[in-house]
Write a protein that holds these residues in place. Structure first.
Motif, PDB file in Angstrom:
ATOM      1  N   ASN A 193       0.856  -1.179   0.000  1.00  0.00           N
ATOM      2  CA  ASN A 193       0.000   0.000   0.000  1.00  0.00           C
ATOM      3  C   ASN A 193       0.892   1.229   0.000  1.00  0.00           C
ATOM      4  OD1 ASN A 193      -2.049   2.018   0.766  1.00  0.00           O
ATOM      5  ND2 ASN A 193      -3.287   0.206   1.219  1.00  0.00           N
ATOM      6  N   LYS A 194       0.475   2.259  -0.715  1.00  0.00           N
ATOM      7  CA  LYS A 194       1.355   3.437  -0.758  1.00  0.00           C
ATOM      8  C   LYS A 194       1.178   4.338   0.453  1.00  0.00           C
ATOM      9  CE  LYS A 194      -1.463   6.267  -3.809  1.00  0.00           C
ATOM     10  NZ  LYS A 194      -1.616   6.826  -5.140  1.00  0.00           N
ATOM     11  N   ASP A 195       0.086   4.129   1.206  1.00  0.00           N
ATOM     12  CA  ASP A 195      -0.140   4.925   2.409  1.00  0.00           C
ATOM     13  C   ASP A 195       0.436   4.202   3.616  1.00  0.00           C
ATOM     14  OD1 ASP A 195      -1.040   6.327   4.575  1.00  0.00           O
ATOM     15  OD2 ASP A 195      -3.170   5.906   4.240  1.00  0.00           O
TER      16      ASP A 195
ATOM     17  N   ALA B 110       4.603   1.226  -1.024  1.00  0.00           N
ATOM     18  CA  ALA B 110       5.001   1.570  -2.387  1.00  0.00           C
ATOM     19  C   ALA B 110       3.775   1.646  -3.280  1.00  0.00           C
ATOM     20  CB  ALA B 110       5.971   0.514  -2.929  1.00  0.00           C
ATOM     21  N   ASP B 111       3.960   2.231  -4.442  1.00  0.00           N
ATOM     22  CA  ASP B 111       2.896   2.325  -5.428  1.00  0.00           C
ATOM     23  C   ASP B 111       2.707   0.958  -6.081  1.00  0.00           C
ATOM     24  OD1 ASP B 111       1.203   2.806  -7.496  1.00  0.00           O
ATOM     25  OD2 ASP B 111       2.368   4.430  -8.386  1.00  0.00           O
TER      26      ASP B 111
END
Lengths: 248, 309
Positions: free
Chosen positions: B279-281, B296-297
């Motif tokens: 998850n990017k958050d 990560a994206d």
């Protein structure tokens, strides 16, 4: 046709429940309470059937403490015509709820009863099925689509492998799944108008139902806590971890 | 104690979920099965081979072909005169039929049990799995649904149950089966998959879900799941949904991609042995339960991950 919609006041679905330290239950003091999300969908469906000209009246029912009145007012503000509160401070199990609803069913003679498929507090998923059994009527559980046609109702149900369609003779009991519809918000004028709509208050004794619990809860505990995990820096590190698990 | 287990089947073979219910029933006592169907002798024979099974009651009647609750529940309630407990897997079939049986017997059902603590004492999750309740029944007979992931599966072979024909009232005449649309999938079934790759709202649309999630799942031989947001947005059909209102899974490895980790989603997967989150958050709640996390994206790292595995 009249539609009966039972609704339950539960902890708001966004709140993370906290278990009491003494193991007697979940702490509901000063916690935001709302209408069970599946019941909002049930109210919405009843209103849509009425708006389509296939029902004349929508009656909301709740069984619980005096504050369950707020939940009924929400249903009235959404568009229900009148409400019945069966007031009790005891916790009422699905079987007893179904018995009270059966008595109301007999008094009101609805063509359809729409309930949520489960309440998000006890997660039982029983009341609709039990009411159907007690009244001897057919059940369309986990409804994804409801179509009234004359003397019957066609219900598309969400099942494990996909969807199933059943045809039920009216009167019938339907329980809602999440994708049945998108419930409306009550507008401010409607919230004001809802205060004037009739709300009858009854007690379980009025229906001759004994609400003594059949199940005794001896303890309520926190679920096992997961060990804290690690964060990896990049894909290579993640690949190494996944390979170490032996699945790739 | 004599138990009666509802066999979930498609008239030809027995579904896996039944096997966990048999394990639970065996802890309570003698195990009898109920196969209600139409032209279901193959399913009955398969049921008789389940390890530890005594008698298999077979009701073969067109009225039971699609296991409509209105027809099956009275049959089960009748058989319960000679049994002490009725158990069904907590699948959509079991959840549909068992409470109807309970009400006919005038007993409370105990839903979705996680463990058996005593002859009449069980644990079950409440509040979307945020609390575990221990409950003791005071009813003369028990009606129980069994969470499949909480009990090992009984062996599908090696048993030697005796098959006995029974008949019930047949068609109650108030409901009929119209049709079904089953999602076709070559992948492992979600509730029994060892590995699950699950996608959330971040996948953007159905094509992107297909493009990013499916190759990784195929590489791992994994089942594919989704969060409610992904199902509601139409990326995948609703039977992919994992959570309080969807399927409850507990695979060896659960890979959550682009899923924030709402309470309702965690309720369906937090018993997985290892949870991996991408998850990017970095503040996403999913990282609080993940054993391995990568911030990560997903659009950058998932193709790379698929390639490197």
């Amino acid at each position: 046709m009249k539609i009966l919609v039972p609704v339950k006041r539960v902890i708001d679905y966004n709140v993370k429940p906290r278990v009491k330290a003494d193991g007697t239950g979940v702490d509901l003091a000063n916690v935001k309470m709302s209408m069970n999300p599946f019941d909002e969908i049930a109210v919405e469906e009843a209103l849509r059937i009425k708006e389509a000209g296939k029902a004349e009246e929508v009656v909301a029912v709740s069984i619980g403490p005096a504050k369950a009145q707020e939940t009924l007012r929400t249903a009235l503000a959404m568009g229900a015509d009148r409400a019945i509160l069966v007031q009790t401070d005891d916790e009422v199990e699905p079987l007893a709820v179904a018995k009270i609803l059966k008595a109301i069913y007999e008094a009101e003679q609805p063509g359809l009863v729409i309930l949520g498929k489960q309440a998000i507090d006890d997660d039982s998923n029983q009341t609709g099925q039990m009411l159907a059994a007690l009244t001897g009527r057919p059940q369309g559980t986990f409804a994804n689509d409801v179509e009234i046609d004359g003397e019957s109702v066609t219900v598309k149900r969400e099942i494990d492998g996909g969807l199933e369609t059943v045809k039920l003779t009216l009167p019938a009991i339907v329980t809602t799944d999440l994708r049945l519809n998108e419930p409306r918000y009550a507008s401010l004028p409607n919230i004001m108008k809802a205060k004037q709509k009739p709300l009858d208050t009854k007690s379980p004794a009025d229906y001759g139902v004994d609400t003594a619990p059949r199940l005794k809860t001896t303890n309520v505990s926190e679920p096992p806590v997961r060990q804290a995990g690690v964060k990896v820096a990049d894909v290579d590190e993640l690949v190494a971890k996944i390979k170490a698990l032996g699945i790739a | 104690m004599k138990t009666l287990v509802l066999v979930e089947h498609d008239n030809a073979s027995v579904k896996d979920a039944t096997l966990s219910a048999v394990t639970a029933a065996a802890k309570l006592g003698e195990v009898h099965l109920l196969v209600a169907g139409s032209g279901c002798s193959a399913a009955a024979e398969a049921a008789a081979k389940i390890e530890g099974v005594g008698k298999v009651h077979v009701a073969d009647d067109p009225a039971y072909e699609h296991q409509l609750a209105e027809n099956v529940a009275p049959l089960a309630a009748e058989l319960m005169k000679d049994h002490d407990a009725f158990l069904a897997p907590a699948t959509t079939t079991g959840k549909n039929i068992a409470p109807r049986v309970a009400a006919l017997l005038d007993v409370m059902q105990i839903s979705d049990i996680l463990s058996i603590e005593g002859e009449k004492t069980f644990t079950r999750p409440i509040y979307a799995g945020n609390a575990i309740a221990t409950v003791e029944s005071s009813d003369p007979k028990l009606v129980i649904t069994v969470r499949g992931t909480a009990f090992d599966k009984a062996g599908a072979e090696g048993g030697s149950g005796t098959v006995e024909a029974v008949s019930g009232a047949g068609d109650a005449g108030i409901s009929s089966f119209v049709g079904q649309e089953l999602a076709k999938s070559e992948r492992p079934e979600l509730t029994s998959a060892k590995v699950i790759v699950s996608g959330g709202r971040a996948l953007k649309d159905a094509a992107t879900f297909e493009e990013y999630i499916m190759p990784l799942a195929d590489k791992l031989g994994a089942g594919v799941g989704a969060s409610r947001a992904a199902v509601d947005a139409g990326y995948v059909p609703n039977d992919y949904q994992v959570g309080q209102t969807g399927k409850i899974v507990a695979p060896e490895v659960y890979i959550a991609i682009g899923i924030s980790g709402a309470i309702q989603h965690l309720a369906g997967m937090k018993d997985s042995k290892t949870i991996i989150a991408i998850n990017k958050d970095e503040d996403a709640p999913i990282f609080q339960v993940a054993d391995i996390g990568l911030v990560a994206d997903l659009f950058k790292v998932v193709p790379e991950l698929t390639e490197k595995l």
